[in-house]
Design an enzyme around this catalytic site. Structure first.
Site, PDB file in Angstrom:
ATOM      1  CG  HIS A 135     -35.856 108.294  83.222  1.00 41.97           C
ATOM      2  ND1 HIS A 135     -36.838 108.477  84.376  1.00 41.97           N
ATOM      3  CD2 HIS A 135     -35.906 108.427  82.181  1.00 41.97           C
ATOM      4  CE1 HIS A 135     -38.018 107.546  83.615  1.00 41.97           C
ATOM      5  NE2 HIS A 135     -36.565 107.675  81.989  1.00 41.97           N
ATOM      6  CG  ASP A 212     -30.341 106.556  86.195  1.00 37.51           C
ATOM      7  OD1 ASP A 212     -30.458 105.441  85.122  1.00 37.51           O
ATOM      8  OD2 ASP A 212     -31.892 107.157  85.814  1.00 37.51           O
ATOM      9  CD  GLN A 215     -31.101 104.983  78.292  1.00 37.07           C
ATOM     10  OE1 GLN A 215     -30.585 104.710  77.340  1.00 37.07           O
ATOM     11  NE2 GLN A 215     -32.071 105.208  78.725  1.00 37.07           N
ATOM     12  CE  LYS A 238     -34.497 102.185  79.944  1.00 35.09           C
ATOM     13  NZ  LYS A 238     -35.027 102.593  79.132  1.00 35.09           N
ATOM     14  CB  CYS A 377     -39.191 110.216  81.266  1.00 38.75           C
ATOM     15  SG  CYS A 377     -40.307 109.699  81.263  1.00 38.75           S
TER      16      CYS A 377
HETATM   17  N1  PLP Z   1     -33.280 106.532  84.174  1.00 37.36           N
HETATM   18  C1  PLP Z   1     -33.069 106.680  82.993  1.00 37.36           C
HETATM   19  C2  PLP Z   1     -31.593 107.184  82.310  1.00 37.36           C
HETATM   20  C3  PLP Z   1     -33.888 105.533  81.822  1.00 37.36           C
HETATM   21  O1  PLP Z   1     -33.565 105.719  80.566  1.00 37.36           O
HETATM   22  C4  PLP Z   1     -34.561 105.277  82.443  1.00 37.36           C
HETATM   23  C5  PLP Z   1     -35.433 104.954  81.151  1.00 37.36           C
HETATM   24  O2  PLP Z   1     -35.434 105.084  79.897  1.00 37.36           O
HETATM   25  C6  PLP Z   1     -34.786 105.290  83.594  1.00 37.36           C
HETATM   26  C7  PLP Z   1     -34.363 105.463  84.626  1.00 37.36           C
HETATM   27  C8  PLP Z   1     -35.878 104.300  83.906  1.00 37.36           C
HETATM   28  O3  PLP Z   1     -35.707 103.019  83.755  1.00 37.36           O
HETATM   29  P1  PLP Z   1     -37.003 101.708  83.990  1.00 37.36           P
HETATM   30  O4  PLP Z   1     -38.310 102.613  83.270  1.00 37.36           O
HETATM   31  O5  PLP Z   1     -36.668 100.800  83.415  1.00 37.36           O
HETATM   32  O6  PLP Z   1     -37.137 101.741  85.524  1.00 37.36           O
END
Ligand code: PLP
Length: 419
Positions: A135, A212, A215, A238, A377
Site C-alpha cells: 500500500h 503492515d 489487512q 479494518k 493505493c
Molecule cells: N496498509 C494496508 C495494507 C492497507 O490496506 C491500508 C488501508 O487500506 C493501509 C495500510 C492504510 O491504513 P490507514 O488508512 O488506516 O492508515
C-alpha cells in the site's frame, strides 16, 4: 491457510452468521431500494453494536482526559484506555503492554517508525526493502526518507499470481540492508505473505522487519513473537473498530532506543529551558498530546469482539465466501482476476475487458452492492499488471453465501450492460 487453525475450527460450533449480522445495524440498510451488500471491507469494515455503544457509554459516563487527572472520571477513562492497551497486547501476543503504541492507524504507525527509527538508524546509502504488493503508506514514508536522507528503496518483485518472489527477495540483501517493510496481507490482491520466513531471512542479514498488518488482523490470528516481527502495524477501522485508532507494536528494546517523533504533553518526564527536557518511558514517549481516547477504548472492545467470534472461524468462513465468489465471477465472459495466489485472504480483484472499473462499481451500487474501484493505493502493483484500476470485492465475517450469489448475478447484469 493455517491448517492447525482449521482443524481447531472443525471441532468448534459453526459460525452463527445470522446472529453476527444482527449485531451490525448498518446491514439492515437499503441502498437504492435494495438490501445493502457490503463488500468493501478491506477499505473499512462495519462496527458491531458493542463498539458503537462504547462511544455513548464513554461520552455519557466517563469522558475525561487521561493520565493527568486525579478525579474519578479521569481515573475511569485512564483505566479503560490502558485496559485497551492490554487487550491489544494479548491480541498480538506481545510480551509487554509497553510495546503497544496507539496511533491514528497503520499509516501513522509506519510514519512513526520511518521518522523515529529511520532517522536515528539510517544513513545515506542504507537500503530498505519494500515489496511491490505494498500500500502507498508503506512506500511513500521510505521514499520521503530516500529524498531526505539519501537511503535507497529496493523493491521485492511478484510473479504473475501476485505472489512475492522469495528467491529475488534473498538476492536483494546487501551489507547495507537495514530494514524490510512488507505487508502481511495485500489489500489489492489478498496475497498472504510468508512473513515468518521473511522475518528469519531479514534477521539472518541483520536487518529489521516492519510488517503492515492492516489487512491481516481482521482475518487471522497474529502472533508478533511467533513471527519475530520488530514492528507490526494495524488500523482499528479494518478490524470492526472505529476510525482514528490504530496500533504500532515494536520490540521494547527498539522502542526504548528510539527518539520521540512528536513533542508535546504526555510524552515528557520534565521540561525546562535550563537543563535538557527528558522524555517519558515507552509507550507514552510516542503518544504526544491527548489521544483518541474513546476510539482507543472502542478498539479494545472491537478486538475482544473479534476474539470472541474467533479468528480461526472467521478465516474459514471468509475462505468459503472467497471460493464461492471466485467460482461465480470466473464464469463471467471477459472477466480477469488479478491476484490468484494460492494463499489468499478474502479479497477478489478483477477487471473486465472493454469495461471501465468505475462504470462497473457505479452501476453495481445501483443494485445495492458496495465494492471498491481504483488503484487501491497500490499504483506500482497495478502498473506491473498493466492496469490503472481494478474492481475489488472484499469479505468480512458478516457476509453470506447468498450475498455472494446476488453479487455474482448483479455483476453479470452490469457487465452485460457495459460491454
Ligand atoms: N496498509 C494496508 C495494507 C492497507 O490496506 C491500508 C488501508 O487500506 C493501509 C495500510 C492504510 O491504513 P490507514 O488508512 O488506516 O492508515
Amino acid at each position: 491457510m493455517n491448517l492447525l487453525a482449521t482443524d481447531h475450527v472443525l471441532e468448534t460450533p459453526a459460525l452463527d452468521v445470522a446472529g453476527i449480522r444482527a449485531q451490525f445495524p448498518i446491514l439492515e440498510r437499503q441502498v437504492h431500494g435494495r438490501p445493502l451488500i457490503y463488500f468493501d471491507n478491506a477499505a473499512t469494515s462495519q462496527t458491531p453494536l458493542c463498539v458503537i455503544d462504547t462511544f455513548r457509554d464513554y461520552y455519557g459516563r466517563f469522558n475525561a482526559n487521561i493520565h493527568r487527572g486525579l478525579h474519578t472520571l479521569a481515573d475511569e477513562a485512564t483505566a479503560a484506555y490502558e485496559g485497551s492497551r492490554e487487550t491489544v497486547r494479548a491480541f498480538l501476543n506481545a510480551a509487554d503492554r509497553r510495546e503497544i503504541i496507539f496511533t491514528r492507524g497503520t499509516t501513522e504507525a509506519i510514519n512513526l517508525v520511518a521518522n523515529s527509527w529511520g532517522r536515528a538508524n539510517l544513513e545515506p546509502g542504507d537500503e530498505v526493502l519494500v515489496s511491490l504488493l505494498e500500500h502507498h503508506s508503506n512506500i511513500v514514508p521510505w521514499q520521503l526518507l530516500a529524498d531526505q536522507l539519501g537511503i535507497v528503496v529496493k523493491v521485492i518483485p511478484v510473479d504473475e499470481r501476485g505472489v512475492l518472489d522469495l528467491d529475488a527477495y534473498c538476492t536483494l540483501f546487501t551489507e547495507r540492508t537495514r530494514l524490510v517493510a512488507v505487508n502481511h496481507v495485500s489489500n489489492a490482491f489478498g496475497t498472504i505473505n510468508p512473513v515468518r520466513e521473511m522475518s528469519t531471512i531479514a534477521h539472518d542479514h541483520d536487518a529489521r522487519i516492519l510488517i503492515d498488518g492492516a489487512q491481516a488482523t481482521p482475518h487471522q490470528a497474529v502472533d508478533v513473537r511467533g513471527i519475530d516481527a520488530d514492528f507490526y502495524a494495524f488500523s482499528g477501522h479494518k478490524v470492526y473498530g472505529p476510525t482514528g485508532a490504530g496500533v504500532l507494536y515494536g520490540k521494547a528494546e527498539l522502542l526504548e532506543a528510539m527518539p520521540p517523533w512528536q513533542g508535546g504533553g504526555e510524552m515528557i518526564k520534565s521540561v525546562s529551558f535550563d537543563v535538557p527536557t527528558t522524555f517519558a518511558d515507552i509507550p507514552h514517549k510516542f503518544e504526544a498530546g491527548t489521544p483518541a481516547i474513546a476510539e482507543v477504548i472502542a478498539l479494545g472492545v472491537a478486538l475482544d469482539w473479534v476474539s470472541g467470534v474467533g479468528l480461526a472461524r472467521i478465516g474459514v468462513w471468509e475462505a468459503e465466501l472467497l471460493a464461492r465468489a471466485t467460482a461465480g465471477v470466473s464464469r463471467i465472459d471477459g472477466l480477469r482476476l488479478l491476484g490468484t495466489a494460492p494463499d489468499k485472504a478474502g479479497v477478489l480483484s478483477f477487471v473486465v475487458d472493454g469495461a471501465h472499473s468505475q462504470d462497473i462499481a457505479l452501476l453495481i451500487d445501483q443494485l445495492g452492492v458496495a465494492i471498491r474501484t481504483g488503484n487501491h493505493c497500490a499504483q506500482p502493483l497495478l502498473a506491473r499488471f498493466g492496469v490503472d484500476a481494478t474492481c475489488r470485492a472484499s469479505f468480512a465475517v458478516y457476509n453470506t453465501l447468498e450475498e455472494v450469489d446476488s453479487f455474482v448475478d448483479a455483476l453479470e447484469r452490469v457487465v452485460g450492460m457495459v460491454r
